[in-house]
Scaffold this active site. Structure first.
Site: not given
Ligand code: APR
Length: 250
Positions: A127, A219, A135, A194, A70, A111-112
């Protein structure tokens, strides 16, 4: 019954007036910005085993491997730029409410941060986000652009207990109640880039259809849930998304 009329003529979605729009995006919208998709040939899950890098069990077994994976992804996305598809959705997000008060919500599996850097305001990351850490000691989610492999202290509680704020396989996606509420209040559901392989995101089109929304898929190829859409438009996101937004905004 939806399967009896899987594809309505192309003009149907454009003609019916839509007020509130929910847009689900996936890795395909960021592909032309140079971010790997997951399931295409050569995609991320061909290069890495999900079980090694994207599950809580993998993190418990080999945290260094997961944190390094990651850290590399977090560093890489910061070198990428939004493409015309992100910019077009941001324009729709800004201009649509001015028309007749309709709302746009972009629900992204990505997640960008390319929707936000493209200028979109109403973005929900179901996501998680590369640029957040989570944390495990104090449950805070500080903004994070650096690395986690060196076990830095949490800026809130000082414990070295940060993990990527990514929803791994086997974990529950974020803000599902809000997402279902937005779909229930919408007139149009649009899915962009997607594969429709991962639930619950992949099931949103079915929920939308059952609630009577118009449904549109944009798409590169038909997704696994393609039969649930009233209309499918195929092509690269950087071309078909701006064209659709131009059509909507007239
Ligand atoms: N334009 C439009 N669509 C594209 C483009 C493009 N330039 N390039 C690829 N696509 C399409 C592919 O045809 C495919 O249908 O984008 C889709 C990407 O599918 P996936 O790689 O499966 O990505 P996604 O659907 O976002 O994955 C869902 O799975 O691994 C998890 O958590 C991860 O959020 C991810 C989730």
């Amino acid at each position: 019954m939806a399967l009896l009329t899987p594809f309505l003529p192309c003009f149907m979605v454009a003609m019916k007036r839509s007020r509130n729009i929910v847009i689900l995006t996936g890795a395909g919208i960021s592909a032309e910005s140079g971010i790997d998709t997951f399931r295409s040939a050569g995609g991320l899950w061909e290069q890495h085993r999900v079980e090694d890098v994207a599950t809580p069990e993998a993190f418990a077994r080999d945290p260094d491997l997961v944190l390094r994976f990651y850290d590399m992804r977090r560093e890489a996305i910061q070198t990428k730029e939004p493409n015309p598809a992100h910019l077009a959705l941001a324009r729709l997000d800004r201009e649509w409410p001015k028309r007749d008060g309709g709302q746009v919500l972009i629900v992204t599996q990505n997640v960008d941060d390319l929707h936000e850097r493209g200028g979109a305001l109403n973005v929900l990351h179901m996501h998680g986000e590369h640029l957040n850490a989570w944390c495990l000691a104090c449950d805070s989610r500080p903004r994070w652009t650096g690395t986690l492999i060196d076990r830095p202290p949490c800026p809130v509680c000082s414990e070295p207990a940060l993990r990527p704020d990514i929803v791994w396989f086997g974990e529950v996606p974020y803000r599902m109640d809000e997402i279902y509420e937005a779909v229930a209040a919408a007139d149009l559901f649009v899915s962009i880039g997607t594969s429709g392989a991962v639930y619950p995101a992949a099931g949103l089109v079915r929920t939308a259809r059952e609630l009577g929304l118009q449904t549109l898929e944009l798409n590169l190829e038909r997704s696994q849930g393609s039969a649930w859409f009233d209309e499918t438009r195929l092509g690269p996101a950087s071309e078909i998304v701006p064209a659709w937004v131009d059509e909507l905004l007239g």
